[in-house]
Structure formats: C-alpha cells, structure tokens
Design a protein around this motif. Sequence first.
Motif, short mmCIF file in Angstrom:
data_model
loop_
_atom_site.label_atom_id
_atom_site.label_comp_id
_atom_site.label_asym_id
_atom_site.label_seq_id
_atom_site.Cartn_x
_atom_site.Cartn_y
_atom_site.Cartn_z
N LEU A 80 0.83 -0.93 -0.17
CA LEU A 80 0.10 -0.64 0.47
C LEU A 80 0.54 1.21 -0.33
O LEU A 80 2.14 0.95 0.73
N ILE A 81 0.24 2.14 -0.56
CA ILE A 81 1.06 3.84 -0.59
C ILE A 81 -0.42 4.20 -0.05
O ILE A 81 -1.07 4.96 -0.25
N ALA A 82 -0.08 5.45 0.89
CA ALA A 82 -0.99 6.43 1.45
C ALA A 82 0.18 8.00 0.77
O ALA A 82 1.26 8.04 0.86
N THR A 83 -0.52 8.73 0.33
CA THR A 83 -0.21 9.93 0.30
C THR A 83 -1.38 11.54 1.20
O THR A 83 -2.29 10.68 1.15
N GLY A 84 -0.58 12.33 1.25
CA GLY A 84 -0.83 13.81 1.79
C GLY A 84 -1.03 14.60 1.49
O GLY A 84 -0.06 14.82 0.86
N SER A 85 -1.55 14.99 1.40
CA SER A 85 -2.43 16.81 0.05
C SER A 85 -2.30 18.46 0.85
O SER A 85 -3.12 17.50 1.95
N GLN A 86 -2.09 18.82 -0.09
CA GLN A 86 -2.51 20.55 0.62
C GLN A 86 -4.41 20.78 0.44
O GLN A 86 -4.74 21.76 0.91
N ASP A 87 -4.90 19.49 -0.77
CA ASP A 87 -6.00 19.47 -0.73
C ASP A 87 -6.74 19.42 0.44
O ASP A 87 -7.99 18.51 0.47
N ARG A 88 -6.32 18.93 1.84
CA ARG A 88 -6.84 18.24 3.12
C ARG A 88 -7.12 17.33 3.43
O ARG A 88 -8.05 16.62 3.47
N THR A 89 -6.90 16.37 2.37
CA THR A 89 -7.55 14.32 1.64
C THR A 89 -6.08 13.50 2.26
O THR A 89 -4.80 13.61 1.49
N ALA A 90 -6.14 12.97 2.54
CA ALA A 90 -4.86 11.87 1.78
C ALA A 90 -5.65 10.70 1.35
O ALA A 90 -7.01 10.30 1.94
N LYS A 91 -4.96 9.87 1.27
CA LYS A 91 -5.40 9.00 -0.25
C LYS A 91 -4.26 7.09 0.53
O LYS A 91 -3.33 7.84 0.22
N LEU A 92 -4.75 6.21 -0.19
CA LEU A 92 -4.22 5.30 -0.24
C LEU A 92 -4.20 4.40 -1.46
O LEU A 92 -5.83 4.46 -2.43
N TRP A 93 -3.17 3.94 -2.33
CA TRP A 93 -3.40 3.10 -2.74
C TRP A 93 -2.69 2.08 -2.93
O TRP A 93 -1.82 1.74 -1.94
#
Length: 816
Positions: free
Chosen positions: A507-520
């Motif tokens: 799994l990969i997780a990302t956190g952004s300036q758009d206030r969301t985190a996503k799981l890939w």
Amino acid sequence: MAATRPGSAPVRFKSSYAVSRKIEPFYKGGKVQISRDGKHMFCPCGTKLNIMDIATGALVHSIEQDDQEDITSFVLSPDDEILVTGSRALLLKQWEWRQNKCRRTWKAMHTAPVATMIFDPTSTLLATGGCDSTIKIWDVVKQYCTHNLKGSTGVVHIVEFHPDISRLQLFSSSMDYIIRIWDLKSSKCIASLDGHYSAVTSLAFAADRDTLISSGRDKICMVWDLKTREAKRTVPIYESVEAAVLLPEDGDFSHLGVKKRGLHFLTAGSKGILHIWEATTAACVYTQPVPYQRVDAKEEEEGSAHSLTHCMLVPGKNEIATVTAEHNIIFYDAQTLQLRKQFAGYNEEVLDVRFLGPADSHIVVATNSPQLKVFELATSHCQILYGHTETVLALDVFRKGLMFSSCAKDRSLRVWRMDKAGDVVCVAEGLGHAHGVGALSCSRMKESFVVTSSQDCTIKVWNLPESLTAKTKAGLVSSPEILHAHVTERGHDKDINSVAVSPNDKLIATGSQDRTAKLWSCPDCSLMGIFSGHTRGIWCVQFSPVDQVLATSSADGTVKLWGLHDFSCLKTFEGHDASVLKIVFVSRGTQLLSSGSDGLLKLWTIKTNECVKTLDGHEDKVWGLHCNKQDDLVVTASSDSCVILWKDVTEIELEEEQAKQEEQIMKDQELSNLLHEKKYLKALGLAISLDRPHTVLTVIKVILKETNGKENLEKNIFRLRKDQKESVLKFLVTWNTNSRNCHEAQAVLETFLKHEAPECLLQYEGIKAAVESLLPYTERHFQRLGRLLQASMFIDFMWQNMRLADVSKWEEDMSL
C-alpha cells in the motif's frame, strides 16, 4: 503501564525523553584558530567564541563577553595559554580559556573595532590592528600599551610579528594593499612592500627568516627578500588567494609532487581546492582533485560557495586545516592531503534527518542547500555529499540502513549507499517530475523501489534493478545508474506533502495540501480510498507498524488515526497550537511522537488519547523526526539549524523514582526511631534536610508535650545551624497562618526572639518577608485570644452569680 499483543512480549509505554546530544551551529564565519597540539579548535559564532574538542567534536567551552556584543577578533598565544578576544564594545578581554574565566578586561584604545590581533613568538607582546587605521602593541605581562603605530590606510586586517624577536619588527597590511614593516624600537615604518593590486590576505615567513611570501585577492603570491626588501618573484595563482602556507622543508611531501628541496608553499582560494607551488620556479607541482561536481563553467571560474576562506598548518597532528565559505572545517593529512576529518560549522535551516547505518551510527541531514551531510555520531565527522543541484527537501532510509534516498527542488531523485568504511556514494538517479520533488518513501521489505511525490500533484514509483544492489555491494558502480518511473499517477488537486509505504510494501498513502489523504495499491497505484476530515492541509502520513491503521498530521493542529478497511477516523489527538509537521510511531505502534511548527514534540499514548509528555528543545519549526531501530533514540531537525538526539529515559526515571521512594522509606523509619528514642535534635535536622515542614511541626509538637517542653524546644532550636534555623523560620510562617498550629509557631518564634539578637535575626535570609507575613496573622491570633478571654470571663461571671443565688436559697431553706 504495559500493553500486550497476542503472541508478543509486553510493551512498556514510554513516558519521557531527554536530550542526549545536540548538533548546533558553532561557527558562523571569520578566523579559525587551532591549538598547537591539535586538540582544540577556536571558532567565532556571533557573540560567542566556541572551543571545540577536535577528537569528539564536542563543545568544551563557549566564551561570551558580558556586553553581549559580537566578537570581532581573537587570538590564542603560541604557548596555548592565553586567549584574548575583542568585541564591538571596544574592549579586550584576556581569558584562562581552559577554566572559562576572564582574567582581565581593558579598553582597546582604538576608536573603532579591532579587526585582527596576533601574539609575538614569546607570548608576551600582543599587536592589535583596528578599523581606525592604527596598530597598538600591548605588553601582556606588565599590562600596558607600548606602541601606537599610525600611517596605515583603512582597516588594518593583517598584523604579523617577525619570527626573530630580536629584530623587533611588525608587518602589517591594510586596505591600500601595501605591506608595511614597522621597527618597534623607533615606532616608525621603515619599509613598504608594494606589489599587490588587491587586498593582501596572508603573510608567511620562510625558515631562513629573510624570505616572506604574501598572498592576495589579485590572484598572485609574491616572494619577498627581506634583506633588500624587494620582490624576488611573482607567482600567478589564477584564483583569488585567501591563504598561503609554507610547507616545512624537513617534511616528506613526495606524494604531493615535491621532488626536490627548496621553498614550497600551499595556496587556498576561490576555486575551493589546494595547490602546491615551487617558489623558485613559480610552477604548480600539485593540484588537489575536485571533491565535488561543478555546476557550470561560471562556477568553475568563481568557485562560489565551495571557495576556501582560511588554511593553516597543524604541526601537533601533522595536518593541514582548511575552512570553506560554507563554514565547513576540513582536516587533511599534511603529507598526502588525504581527508582525515570534516566538521560542519553551520547547517542553516534543517529540513529532514534520518538515522543511517546498520547500527544507526550515523545520521544524514538535509539542510537548506543542495548538499547532504552525513554525521558520524561518535566523532562528529561530517561527510558532504554532492549531487543535487538545488535544495534537498526530503530523505528516507531503507530497512537495513545502508541505502537511502533523497529528493530535491531540481526535480530529481537520488539513491545513495554507505559502504563498510562509512563512505557514501550515489548509486542511482531518477528524473521525471515536472516540479520539485517534495516527499519520498522507500520500500520496507526489500531495497526494491522508491515512491516520490511532487508539486506537480503526481506520484511516481521507481523500481530499483536487482543488479544495482549486487553492483553496489561489490563496489562496481562507477557512475549513478539512471532510473525510470515504473508508474505515474496524478494523485491530488494540490501539492503532495507526504508519501508513505506500508510495512508489507502493498500500500501507498499520500497526504496533500487539498486536506485529504489517499490510499493506493502498490505497485499499480490504483486508488483504494480517501481519508477526509482534516480542515487544513496534511503535512505527514505514516502507517502503523502493527495495525491496519494510518496516522495523519495536519496544519489544523491535530493528529488523526484512520482505519484502512473503512477509511473512518478512529481517534483524534488535539494538543498542538500550530501545524503538526511530522509523526512517527514508537513503542511497537502503541504510541505516537509528533512535532510541530511551534518547536514542540509531543508523546501520545494511543489507547488513552493522552499526551504523556511535551518536549521543548527547538526554537523553530521541527521538520525532521525519525526513530532508530532499537526504538530508544529519536532525532529531530529544525529550522533553528539544530539537530537534537533524544534518549528514552523512561527506565532511568522509573529507577530513580523507585530509589527515591526507598530512600524516603528509610528516612521515614529513621525519623520514627529518633522520635521514639527522644533524639529530638537529630529528628529536627533530618526533617529539615528532607524539606518536610509538616514533619518538623510534628517533632515540635512532640517536644512541647514533654515535661519542660518549652525548655527542651528552646534548647534544641538553639543548637540548630543557621541555615536550619532559616528553614524553620520559613516553615513557621506557614504554620502561623493556621489557628491549629499557631501555638507551636508562636513558641518557636518566642525562642528566636529570646535567644537571637536583633542584629543576628536581620542576617537571616528572607527575614523581611517573614516578618511581613507573621505580623498580620499574629495580630489576628491575639484578637481571637482576646475574644476568647472575654467570653471565658462572662462564663465565670455567670457561674459566680448562679452560685450566689443557690447559696441564698439554701440559707432560707435552712432557716425555715
């Protein structure tokens, strides 16, 4: 205090960390001096002069002037005994630097700050060159000014005594580029050596004492005959020269191209490398290999940040030391110019940090520059890694600790490997992002891939060839291997600040300036879910090492835990007053460490949502946070230029607390025994030493209950030491505020007033405050006693009247 997982040993929660080591700026430019034995290094740093132990890199002393003014110049005497500093306050101070004591202070008698100073070979005369164009000579032993030499133009930035003290000559140079020779017998300038067309930067005397070599920023060195006071030769150096150092004629420098005897000197300047020249032929016999990559021809010509500002010989260690414009101090073997040690004097803003090496013996630091710095923790030796062309933004280390990755504003990714000797080389490089690469994460199971994220809102997966690891282990990598992105995916609508790979690499997780985190999913980067809930941009994402949980930190000041199955928020940790920049799991995933832009670290226990400790060690944003493999050390990096190592002191504090409790029990028992044996003096002394006012009060109450209690109290109080009496006085102020204890307080106070003279009482510490506190409460107690006395008199009056009435009635009855 312990949590247990199925099939695992109990996990003890951490409760505290303490600063184990601090890597902070110790040199911010200016002259550096090294003691003759090569053990200590003297580095100016603003208002301080830092004395460093060269063997360990530890700070020995930090000398600071009382006026808090910047130190403009300093010098250590040739015998390593006397240190003199000068500040902008126009004061000179003489120090016993080993004891960090100022021996004397005197006015410099210059009308502007002292720019340079030097001792004569006997360590008895001190010459100071000022910004006021004058030179003054001081007799350090007899403590007076012997000469005031005028005639220079502009700032006097070089003064040197002739090594033959019998000649009594001083050499100087100022902003008119002329070298002046002063005769100290007549206090006159007897010669001017005119040949340079720019500032003279150094003077060096040959062993025959009749030859002088001068270097200048006009890209030449000149060889002068001091007998005729004429120039013997001009040596073109083709770079601005900051220092020229004569090589000892009795040394073996055959490895450096010195094939025959004669005068040879070494130069350091704007190109950032060392050259060795033969004085008689003006030929360059050795050029040091370039230890870094030039960006372009202009930088090759100008040298830029890599230029050398100082160079000196260290006879005690047979070394040559150089100082760079980037505030790095480098030590070379004098015979071979092989690098022995390197110190980083100033780190600027530190953006990221990671432990490195199989045993976490090193740390790699990303500062606000294209270079990476690898510190060996045992010796403070710093290896500087060149490769990136713009500021490095993030770091991550592979599981074994030998390979790590870096990314930078130059849109590139680089993979580095450390060999068994601790040397680090770049083994791979990847280009492909359209903007600067701000975050990356390495694979956790094997050294197989790296994930990067960028300001271009994409994530890329870079596969590392299996042959790369084999080649690097065998030392067959001559140049970095070029990497290509295996997968590219547009992940967010705004900048991606953080990326993390799960412990199983799936799994990969990302956190952004758009206030969301996503799981890939990995490696195909298909979107699995979105974590929504933060009210501001997300700075960091981290997978739990043991649970199906993702942690995120945000600019909204919170840390959140999310379930990977349903993407729901499980917990929210609130406590930071500013953005939470980094998070890391500790204690086998049962606790979290977070760092914020307020400079604070917070330790959280996940089960209870409790912040168990707040650590305050930095003065600015804490960008870097990493834990070692043993889970007992944490390293943090901040915008305040400091890197701090924190040690887990939970066990130590627990042991100290247990030892304290055991000691307390023993003393309580001893106190009980003393009271039982009626050894009141010892009991009082022990209770006072424990700083326990209630226990002292108990002892006094026991004494007063005895027959002749007041006499015993006076006798025991009288035998106490003065400091113990001061403690009792402080205690009785508190006792006197309570009507239950006021009688004992007044008894002790009466003892003081009867047996201590007023003059003695006035010498007691805190006597004024004690009297001010005692007076109002004592008056209140007397008023209460007065009212009680009145009430008792009324009762007695009533009783007497009742008795008289009863007696009269009885007499009437008897008469009847």
